[in-house]
Enzyme design. Structure first.
Site, mmCIF file in Angstrom:
data_model
loop_
_atom_site.group_PDB
_atom_site.id
_atom_site.type_symbol
_atom_site.label_atom_id
_atom_site.label_comp_id
_atom_site.label_asym_id
_atom_site.label_seq_id
_atom_site.Cartn_x
_atom_site.Cartn_y
_atom_site.Cartn_z
ATOM 1 N N GLY A 18 0.281 -6.896 4.253
ATOM 2 C CA GLY A 18 1.327 -6.404 2.688
ATOM 3 C C GLY A 18 0.398 -4.638 2.564
ATOM 4 N N ARG A 24 4.795 -0.854 3.461
ATOM 5 C CA ARG A 24 4.887 -0.235 2.467
ATOM 6 C C ARG A 24 6.120 0.866 2.715
ATOM 7 N NH1 ARG A 24 1.896 3.413 2.663
ATOM 8 N NH2 ARG A 24 0.306 2.494 4.041
ATOM 9 N N ARG A 51 -7.225 -7.792 3.574
ATOM 10 C CA ARG A 51 -8.110 -7.651 2.832
ATOM 11 C C ARG A 51 -8.650 -7.074 1.194
ATOM 12 N NH1 ARG A 51 -10.439 -5.931 8.498
ATOM 13 N NH2 ARG A 51 -9.026 -4.965 7.769
ATOM 14 N N LYS A 148 6.675 -6.782 16.381
ATOM 15 C CA LYS A 148 5.852 -6.397 17.852
ATOM 16 C C LYS A 148 5.057 -5.545 17.983
ATOM 17 C CE LYS A 148 7.518 -2.071 18.886
ATOM 18 N NZ LYS A 148 7.834 -0.587 19.405
ATOM 19 N N GLU A 216 13.573 9.915 21.732
ATOM 20 C CA GLU A 216 12.582 10.588 20.428
ATOM 21 C C GLU A 216 12.470 12.471 20.477
ATOM 22 O OE1 GLU A 216 10.138 7.092 18.893
ATOM 23 O OE2 GLU A 216 10.163 7.348 21.214
ATOM 24 N N ASP A 235 6.491 -0.145 25.282
ATOM 25 C CA ASP A 235 6.569 0.110 23.517
ATOM 26 C C ASP A 235 8.237 0.128 23.809
ATOM 27 O OD1 ASP A 235 5.576 0.860 21.353
ATOM 28 O OD2 ASP A 235 6.098 2.948 21.532
ATOM 29 N N HIS A 240 13.289 -3.062 22.792
ATOM 30 C CA HIS A 240 13.867 -2.384 22.976
ATOM 31 C C HIS A 240 15.736 -2.423 23.642
ATOM 32 C CE1 HIS A 240 12.314 -2.404 19.133
ATOM 33 N NE2 HIS A 240 11.396 -0.580 19.201
HETATM 34 P P1 NAP Z 1 -2.159 -1.364 9.313
HETATM 35 O O1 NAP Z 1 -0.840 0.033 8.823
HETATM 36 O O2 NAP Z 1 -2.490 -1.171 10.459
HETATM 37 O O3 NAP Z 1 -1.775 -2.166 8.099
HETATM 38 C C1 NAP Z 1 -2.070 -3.673 8.572
HETATM 39 C C2 NAP Z 1 -2.268 -4.535 7.411
HETATM 40 O O4 NAP Z 1 -3.109 -5.310 8.284
HETATM 41 C C3 NAP Z 1 -3.214 -4.128 6.462
HETATM 42 O O5 NAP Z 1 -2.191 -4.136 5.417
HETATM 43 C C4 NAP Z 1 -4.190 -4.112 6.882
HETATM 44 O O6 NAP Z 1 -5.062 -4.405 5.191
HETATM 45 C C5 NAP Z 1 -3.862 -5.505 7.525
HETATM 46 N N1 NAP Z 1 -5.087 -6.179 7.997
HETATM 47 C C6 NAP Z 1 -6.029 -5.813 8.912
HETATM 48 N N2 NAP Z 1 -6.805 -6.810 9.259
HETATM 49 C C7 NAP Z 1 -7.173 -8.251 8.314
HETATM 50 C C8 NAP Z 1 -7.224 -9.539 8.094
HETATM 51 N N3 NAP Z 1 -8.460 -9.491 9.108
HETATM 52 N N4 NAP Z 1 -6.923 -9.859 7.329
HETATM 53 C C9 NAP Z 1 -5.625 -10.268 5.829
HETATM 54 N N5 NAP Z 1 -5.018 -8.717 6.674
HETATM 55 C C10 NAP Z 1 -5.759 -7.617 7.423
HETATM 56 O O7 NAP Z 1 -0.222 -1.913 10.105
HETATM 57 P P2 NAP Z 1 0.611 -1.274 10.597
HETATM 58 O O8 NAP Z 1 1.656 -0.408 11.077
HETATM 59 O O9 NAP Z 1 1.439 -1.880 9.529
HETATM 60 O O10 NAP Z 1 1.533 -2.583 11.168
HETATM 61 C C11 NAP Z 1 1.531 -3.605 11.460
HETATM 62 C C12 NAP Z 1 1.971 -4.919 12.252
HETATM 63 O O11 NAP Z 1 3.620 -4.579 12.484
HETATM 64 C C13 NAP Z 1 0.925 -4.430 13.617
HETATM 65 O O12 NAP Z 1 1.450 -5.964 15.066
HETATM 66 C C14 NAP Z 1 2.525 -3.059 14.332
HETATM 67 O O13 NAP Z 1 2.171 -3.281 15.447
HETATM 68 C C15 NAP Z 1 3.515 -3.893 14.188
HETATM 69 N N6 NAP Z 1 4.939 -2.857 13.897
HETATM 70 C C16 NAP Z 1 4.283 -1.823 13.158
HETATM 71 C C17 NAP Z 1 5.419 -0.446 13.158
HETATM 72 C C18 NAP Z 1 5.429 0.612 11.849
HETATM 73 O O14 NAP Z 1 5.835 1.543 11.773
HETATM 74 N N7 NAP Z 1 3.988 0.574 10.798
HETATM 75 C C19 NAP Z 1 6.583 -1.195 13.258
HETATM 76 C C20 NAP Z 1 7.146 -2.128 14.182
HETATM 77 C C21 NAP Z 1 5.711 -2.923 14.757
HETATM 78 P P3 NAP Z 1 -6.505 -4.588 4.840
HETATM 79 O O15 NAP Z 1 -7.310 -3.302 5.634
HETATM 80 O O16 NAP Z 1 -6.404 -4.347 3.612
HETATM 81 O O17 NAP Z 1 -6.625 -5.837 4.987
#
Ligand code: NAP
Length: 483
Positions: A18, A24, A51, A148, A216, A235, A240
């Site tokens: 979250g 966010r 965390r 994904k 893109e 990817d 997609h």
């Molecule tokens: P991110 O910014 O790295 O966020 C990861 C989240 O996981 C953070 O809230 C982190 O918070 C939490 N986390 C990490 N290790 C943890 C643990 N052991 N226990 C509990 N929480 C943990 O990654 P993201 O970009 O949001 O992506 C999240 C997922 O969505 C990934 O699988 C990514 O491939 C997928 N995704 C993302 C996007 C995008 O646009 N960002 C698009 C498509 C798919 P803490 O460090 O506070 O624990």
């Protein structure tokens, strides 16, 4: 016409990850828009979990900032924002640890819809599923949402499916592909299956070929190290582009139900012919005046990962035999655009001079502006004889539907609300994901075995020249990439 908003049942939505980028930038701003439109009942709650050692107030402050930054115009509604934030809680939890689970169990109610969004790395899916089960937080009716990448090949996708299947039935698992949440993708199904006009033409008698482009302008800078282990095939294509291909090519389902639609999509993937090496072009962008090269972005001077793929595919069934499907996707291209173009065959015989070149094209635009138009030939108005022109017939009918009032719902918002409603139609089923990997794996393995080196292309171009040749050799050309 004002968009009809159908409220959903009360829910508790737990977002693991979250505090992350996706939560966010997309999930919470999307939920806020649904809240403003009256779709989120006041008794519903969103519970962030990660965390980071913050309390619920600290989390609300974080989410407020995120919504103000990423939420668009609506985020200016400060009364609405405060009321929305009041429905949010936070629990510090390590997916691999034991702390926080008891607190979460106390928060999540049993008498409302329960959804758990796994917005974390896939390596944590198993830990989360197991703990939700062991702490009796999830029940047989809870839903889980996963993001994904769903694996990086067939074997890893199977493992993820297996690990989730230990604790959840397929009917509880919502695998997101946000392309399927786009308004136009659903409109495509309405146009195809809600009219008598198109289905009779939707086959190899009338369709010359189909092009799917997802272009893109951004490079991989910022996520270069992740992307370098993945590449455009994993990817973008495996998920997609293949999902779009399925929706265009599938047979009409017997009804618009989750399994009926997904059964038909699966049949398309299974009917895809193995691809010939000379029917696929890989590319990698070079450095240019306006930016670094792929290798610089990926911080890997010897990288052979592709940032561009173009390919010609064939579907082996009665409907599509002999009709090429040309797919391409890439980074740092000329413009940001995603579209599907169904190019119909030229007339067998024209009674008008100079009409040989003109073909009807149904173009489905997914971004930047969503819409569908049909290129038709008409007489150029005015005197001076019979001059023909090709003009787009706008099929989104935004004006007819009163576009100023029709809400544009973001793909994430729509999909999250579908989770709450329990509607899996726009989510990928486990067997679909595995079948898609089963088709892409041999292509990727072939590249790896030959140590294939991608062709370079200039940033701001349409990709490598070889990709142009792929169609040129067939006497066709790509549609222009324009935003
Ligand atoms: P991110 O910014 O790295 O966020 C990861 C989240 O996981 C953070 O809230 C982190 O918070 C939490 N986390 C990490 N290790 C943890 C643990 N052991 N226990 C509990 N929480 C943990 O990654 P993201 O970009 O949001 O992506 C999240 C997922 O969505 C990934 O699988 C990514 O491939 C997928 N995704 C993302 C996007 C995008 O646009 N960002 C698009 C498509 C798919 P803490 O460090 O506070 O624990």
């Amino acid at each position: 016409m004002v968009a009809r908003v159908i409220p959903v049942e009360d829910f508790d939505l737990v977002i693991f990850g979250g505090t992350g980028d996706l939560a966010r930038r997309k999930i919470l701003p999307g939920l806020f828009r649904r809240y403003l439109s009256g779709q989120m009942p006041v008794e519903s709650r969103i519970i962030g979990a990660a965390r980071s050692d913050i309390d619920s107030d600290g989390y609300r402050t974080m989410i407020k900032e995120a919504i103000l930054e990423f939420g668009g115009e609506e985020s200016q509604d400060s009364n609405g924002l405060d009321a929305f934030l009041a429905q949010i809680e936070y629990v510090p939890i390590d997916a691999k640890g034991e702390g926080g689970w008891v607190e979460l169990a106390e928060l999540v109610r049993n008498d409302v819809v329960q959804a758990f969004y796994f917005s974390v790395a896939p390596s944590l899916f198993g830990d989360l599923a197991e703990r939700l089960h062991r702490h009796k937080i999830a029940s047989a009716t809870s839903r889980i949402v996963v993001e994904k990448p769903f694996g990086r090949d067939l074997e890893s996708a199977r493992k993820l499916n297996d690990v989730l299947a230990l604790h959840f039935d397929e009917g509880q698992i919502y695998r997101i592909d946000h392309y399927l949440g786009k308004e136009t993708v659903q409109n495509l199904m309405a146009v195809r299956f809600g009219n008598v006009l198109f289905e009779p033409l939707w086959n190899n008698h009338y369709v010359d070929h189909i092009q799917i482009t997802v272009a893109e302008t951004v490079g991989v800078g910022g996520r270069g190290s992740y992307y370098d282990k993945s590449g455009a095939m994993r990817d973008m294509v495996q998920n997609h582009l293949m999902q779009l291909l399925c929706l265009i090519a599938m047979e009409p389902p017997s009804q618009f139900g989750a399994d009926e639609v997904r059964d038909e999509k699966l049949k398309v993937i299974r009917a895809l012919e193995p691809i010939m090496p000379h029917h696929i072009v890989r590319g990698q962008y070079e450095n240019s005046a306006n930016g670094p090269s792929y290798r610089e972005d990926a911080e890997n001077p010897r990288s052979h990962t592709e940032s561009f793929v173009a390919m010609k595919c064939h579907i082996s069934n009665w409907r599509w035999s002999g009709v090429p499907f040309y797919l391409r996707t890439g980074k740092r291209l000329k413009a940001r655009t995603s579209e599907i173009a169904v190019v119909f065959k030229p007339l067998g015989h024209s009674i008008f001079e100079g009409q040989e070149e003109q073909q009807n094209i149904l173009a489905i635009h997914l971004q930047p502006n969503e819409g569908i138009d049909l290129q038709v030939t008409i007489k150029e108005p005015g005197p001076g004889g019979m001059r023909l022109v090709n003009v787009p017939l706008d099929m989104t009918f935004a004006e007819a539907l009163g576009d100023s009032d029709v809400e544009v719902t973001d793909a994430y918002e729509r999909l999250i609300m579908d989770v709450i409603r329990g509607n899996q139609t726009l989510f990928m089923r486990g067997d679909e994901v595995e079948a898609a990997w089963g088709w892409t794996d041999p292509i990727i393995e072939g590249w790896e075995a030959r140590n294939d080196v991608p062709k370079t292309y200039s940033a701001g171009s349409s990709g490598p020249d070889d990709a142009l040749m792929l169609l040129h050799r067939d006497g066709r050309k790509w549609r222009e990439i324009k935003g």
